[in-house]
Design a protein around this motif. Sequence first.
Motif, PDB file in Angstrom:
ATOM      1  N   MET A 144       0.850  -1.175   0.000  1.00  0.00           N
ATOM      2  CA  MET A 144       0.000   0.000   0.000  1.00  0.00           C
ATOM      3  C   MET A 144       0.900   1.244   0.000  1.00  0.00           C
ATOM      4  SD  MET A 144      -3.199   1.001   2.538  1.00  0.00           S
ATOM      5  CE  MET A 144      -2.835  -0.312   3.633  1.00  0.00           C
ATOM      6  N   GLU A 145       0.740   2.105  -1.002  1.00  0.00           N
ATOM      7  CA  GLU A 145       1.533   3.331  -1.097  1.00  0.00           C
ATOM      8  C   GLU A 145       1.140   4.313   0.010  1.00  0.00           C
ATOM      9  OE1 GLU A 145       2.387   4.599  -5.505  1.00  0.00           O
ATOM     10  OE2 GLU A 145       0.279   4.015  -5.259  1.00  0.00           O
ATOM     11  N   ARG A 146       2.149   4.957   0.590  1.00  0.00           N
ATOM     12  CA  ARG A 146       1.899   5.941   1.645  1.00  0.00           C
ATOM     13  C   ARG A 146       2.561   7.263   1.267  1.00  0.00           C
ATOM     14  NH1 ARG A 146       2.460   2.341   7.138  1.00  0.00           N
ATOM     15  NH2 ARG A 146       0.710   1.002   6.607  1.00  0.00           N
ATOM     16  N   PHE A 147       1.797   8.324   1.492  1.00  0.00           N
ATOM     17  CA  PHE A 147       2.248   9.662   1.149  1.00  0.00           C
ATOM     18  C   PHE A 147       2.085  10.568   2.358  1.00  0.00           C
ATOM     19  CE2 PHE A 147       0.303   7.576  -2.454  1.00  0.00           C
ATOM     20  CZ  PHE A 147       1.289   7.670  -3.420  1.00  0.00           C
ATOM     21  N   ALA A 148       2.932  11.579   2.463  1.00  0.00           N
ATOM     22  CA  ALA A 148       2.811  12.557   3.545  1.00  0.00           C
ATOM     23  C   ALA A 148       2.794  13.952   2.948  1.00  0.00           C
ATOM     24  CB  ALA A 148       3.965  12.426   4.529  1.00  0.00           C
ATOM     25  N   ALA A 149       1.980  14.795   3.532  1.00  0.00           N
ATOM     26  CA  ALA A 149       1.937  16.211   3.167  1.00  0.00           C
ATOM     27  C   ALA A 149       2.147  17.012   4.447  1.00  0.00           C
ATOM     28  CB  ALA A 149       0.598  16.566   2.535  1.00  0.00           C
ATOM     29  N   ILE A 150       3.042  17.989   4.368  1.00  0.00           N
ATOM     30  CA  ILE A 150       3.307  18.854   5.503  1.00  0.00           C
ATOM     31  C   ILE A 150       3.124  20.293   5.049  1.00  0.00           C
ATOM     32  CG2 ILE A 150       4.985  19.606   7.231  1.00  0.00           C
ATOM     33  CD1 ILE A 150       6.316  16.833   6.949  1.00  0.00           C
ATOM     34  N   ASP A 151       2.244  20.998   5.745  1.00  0.00           N
ATOM     35  CA  ASP A 151       1.919  22.392   5.458  1.00  0.00           C
ATOM     36  C   ASP A 151       2.599  23.248   6.517  1.00  0.00           C
ATOM     37  OD1 ASP A 151       0.754  24.913   5.223  1.00  0.00           O
ATOM     38  OD2 ASP A 151      -1.303  24.182   5.346  1.00  0.00           O
ATOM     39  N   VAL A 152       3.573  24.043   6.082  1.00  0.00           N
ATOM     40  CA  VAL A 152       4.275  24.954   6.984  1.00  0.00           C
ATOM     41  C   VAL A 152       3.649  26.333   6.813  1.00  0.00           C
ATOM     42  CG1 VAL A 152       6.510  25.965   7.604  1.00  0.00           C
ATOM     43  CG2 VAL A 152       6.396  23.601   6.765  1.00  0.00           C
TER      44      VAL A 152
ATOM     45  N   LEU B   6       0.702  17.993   9.484  1.00  0.00           N
ATOM     46  CA  LEU B   6       1.119  16.789   8.765  1.00  0.00           C
ATOM     47  C   LEU B   6      -0.098  15.904   8.549  1.00  0.00           C
ATOM     48  CD1 LEU B   6       3.338  14.439   8.027  1.00  0.00           C
ATOM     49  CD2 LEU B   6       2.775  13.693  10.331  1.00  0.00           C
ATOM     50  N   THR B   7      -0.202  15.359   7.343  1.00  0.00           N
ATOM     51  CA  THR B   7      -1.188  14.325   7.040  1.00  0.00           C
ATOM     52  C   THR B   7      -0.462  13.207   6.303  1.00  0.00           C
ATOM     53  OG1 THR B   7      -2.962  15.950   6.820  1.00  0.00           O
ATOM     54  CG2 THR B   7      -3.359  13.782   5.866  1.00  0.00           C
ATOM     55  N   VAL B   8      -0.624  11.979   6.785  1.00  0.00           N
ATOM     56  CA  VAL B   8      -0.093  10.803   6.106  1.00  0.00           C
ATOM     57  C   VAL B   8      -1.291   9.998   5.629  1.00  0.00           C
ATOM     58  CG1 VAL B   8       1.283   8.699   6.304  1.00  0.00           C
ATOM     59  CG2 VAL B   8       1.952  10.748   7.587  1.00  0.00           C
ATOM     60  N   ALA B   9      -1.261   9.619   4.355  1.00  0.00           N
ATOM     61  CA  ALA B   9      -2.373   8.859   3.780  1.00  0.00           C
ATOM     62  C   ALA B   9      -1.842   7.657   3.017  1.00  0.00           C
ATOM     63  CB  ALA B   9      -3.187   9.748   2.847  1.00  0.00           C
ATOM     64  N   ALA B  10      -2.660   6.624   2.966  1.00  0.00           N
ATOM     65  CA  ALA B  10      -2.355   5.412   2.217  1.00  0.00           C
ATOM     66  C   ALA B  10      -3.369   5.278   1.096  1.00  0.00           C
ATOM     67  CB  ALA B  10      -2.406   4.200   3.134  1.00  0.00           C
ATOM     68  N   ARG B  11      -2.882   4.913  -0.064  1.00  0.00           N
ATOM     69  CA  ARG B  11      -3.782   4.708  -1.203  1.00  0.00           C
ATOM     70  C   ARG B  11      -4.624   3.467  -0.954  1.00  0.00           C
ATOM     71  NH1 ARG B  11      -3.884   6.922  -5.975  1.00  0.00           N
ATOM     72  NH2 ARG B  11      -1.764   7.712  -5.920  1.00  0.00           N
ATOM     73  N   THR B  12      -5.942   3.599  -1.116  1.00  0.00           N
ATOM     74  CA  THR B  12      -6.850   2.462  -0.927  1.00  0.00           C
ATOM     75  C   THR B  12      -7.219   1.815  -2.265  1.00  0.00           C
ATOM     76  OG1 THR B  12      -8.763   3.938  -0.953  1.00  0.00           O
ATOM     77  CG2 THR B  12      -7.819   3.361   1.208  1.00  0.00           C
ATOM     78  N   ASP B  13      -7.266   2.637  -3.313  1.00  0.00           N
ATOM     79  CA  ASP B  13      -7.525   2.151  -4.660  1.00  0.00           C
ATOM     80  C   ASP B  13      -7.025   3.219  -5.625  1.00  0.00           C
ATOM     81  OD1 ASP B  13      -9.564   4.150  -4.897  1.00  0.00           O
ATOM     82  OD2 ASP B  13     -11.064   2.758  -4.127  1.00  0.00           O
ATOM     83  N   ALA B  14      -7.391   3.109  -6.885  1.00  0.00           N
ATOM     84  CA  ALA B  14      -6.872   4.025  -7.901  1.00  0.00           C
ATOM     85  C   ALA B  14      -7.180   5.490  -7.605  1.00  0.00           C
ATOM     86  CB  ALA B  14      -7.409   3.650  -9.268  1.00  0.00           C
ATOM     87  N   GLN B  15      -8.283   5.763  -6.899  1.00  0.00           N
ATOM     88  CA  GLN B  15      -8.662   7.150  -6.659  1.00  0.00           C
ATOM     89  C   GLN B  15      -8.843   7.503  -5.194  1.00  0.00           C
ATOM     90  OE1 GLN B  15     -12.080   7.993  -9.074  1.00  0.00           O
ATOM     91  NE2 GLN B  15     -10.916   7.871 -10.951  1.00  0.00           N
ATOM     92  N   GLY B  16      -8.689   6.544  -4.303  1.00  0.00           N
ATOM     93  CA  GLY B  16      -8.989   6.816  -2.907  1.00  0.00           C
ATOM     94  C   GLY B  16      -7.787   6.743  -1.988  1.00  0.00           C
TER      95      GLY B  16
ATOM     96  N   ILE C 118       6.889   5.821   4.512  1.00  0.00           N
ATOM     97  CA  ILE C 118       6.294   6.786   3.587  1.00  0.00           C
ATOM     98  C   ILE C 118       7.128   6.826   2.309  1.00  0.00           C
ATOM     99  CG2 ILE C 118       5.755   9.224   3.256  1.00  0.00           C
ATOM    100  CD1 ILE C 118       5.384   9.272   6.396  1.00  0.00           C
ATOM    101  N   GLU C 119       6.447   6.735   1.177  1.00  0.00           N
ATOM    102  CA  GLU C 119       7.145   6.716  -0.106  1.00  0.00           C
ATOM    103  C   GLU C 119       7.464   8.112  -0.633  1.00  0.00           C
ATOM    104  OE1 GLU C 119       5.505   4.032  -3.010  1.00  0.00           O
ATOM    105  OE2 GLU C 119       4.724   2.779  -1.396  1.00  0.00           O
ATOM    106  N   ARG C 120       6.596   9.056  -0.337  1.00  0.00           N
ATOM    107  CA  ARG C 120       6.822  10.417  -0.850  1.00  0.00           C
ATOM    108  C   ARG C 120       6.327  11.416   0.178  1.00  0.00           C
ATOM    109  NH1 ARG C 120       4.148  11.394  -6.351  1.00  0.00           N
ATOM    110  NH2 ARG C 120       2.352  11.564  -5.016  1.00  0.00           N
ATOM    111  N   ILE C 121       7.141  12.442   0.398  1.00  0.00           N
ATOM    112  CA  ILE C 121       6.777  13.518   1.320  1.00  0.00           C
ATOM    113  C   ILE C 121       6.812  14.827   0.547  1.00  0.00           C
ATOM    114  CG2 ILE C 121       7.427  14.804   3.390  1.00  0.00           C
ATOM    115  CD1 ILE C 121       8.787  12.259   4.416  1.00  0.00           C
ATOM    116  N   ARG C 122       5.749  15.581   0.676  1.00  0.00           N
ATOM    117  CA  ARG C 122       5.702  16.919   0.079  1.00  0.00           C
ATOM    118  C   ARG C 122       5.564  17.928   1.209  1.00  0.00           C
ATOM    119  NH1 ARG C 122       1.507  19.721  -4.244  1.00  0.00           N
ATOM    120  NH2 ARG C 122       2.901  21.443  -4.767  1.00  0.00           N
ATOM    121  N   VAL C 123       6.534  18.818   1.297  1.00  0.00           N
ATOM    122  CA  VAL C 123       6.526  19.866   2.314  1.00  0.00           C
ATOM    123  C   VAL C 123       6.313  21.180   1.586  1.00  0.00           C
ATOM    124  CG1 VAL C 123       7.818  21.005   4.144  1.00  0.00           C
ATOM    125  CG2 VAL C 123       8.127  18.562   3.752  1.00  0.00           C
ATOM    126  N   VAL C 124       5.252  21.898   1.969  1.00  0.00           N
ATOM    127  CA  VAL C 124       4.937  23.163   1.318  1.00  0.00           C
ATOM    128  C   VAL C 124       4.857  24.278   2.356  1.00  0.00           C
ATOM    129  CG1 VAL C 124       3.732  22.054  -0.604  1.00  0.00           C
ATOM    130  CG2 VAL C 124       2.432  22.799   1.392  1.00  0.00           C
TER     131      VAL C 124
END
Length: 149
Positions: free
Chosen positions: A1-9, A16-26, A73-79
């Motif tokens: 299951m792919e995991r992504f993180a987003a961090i809003d500074v 921080l929000t970490v999410a896992a892909r559940t399907d192609a769009q979720g 986590i496979e990818r982290i985006r910090v904005v």
Amino acid sequence: MERFAAIDVGSNSLKLTVAARTDAQGFEVIATEYRVPQLGRDAGADGALDADAMSRTIEALSSVLESVAHLEIERIRVVATQAVRGAPNRTDFIRLVHSACGIEMEVLDPSEEAGLSWSAICGEQDVGDEPSVLIDVGGGSAECLLAIG
């Protein structure tokens, strides 16, 4: 299951929000954290970021990254938003973040910031097909979006 993180500074908070892909769009949110390092506090009259505020924010960012390191986590985006966008010393802060945390921080332009806010709301709320207004009041800026089906 792919995991992504987003961090809003933001000007006041770090989210921080970490999410896992559940399907192609979720996605399923699997972790969140919220800190208040107050990056915009004590900024200069020209918007320059205060050294102590930068240190607090980098410390909070490092701590948040450590707390989720075990999640693979496979990818982290910090904005970053207005406090960094408007700071004449933003390049210094971005370099400090990279040096301390080993990550690249992007500075969002106002349009992308508003668009991401809208996407987040649509992911959490049923906005329907009727015209909708989103007002995002942050510590250093406010965005107002009008969406017409």
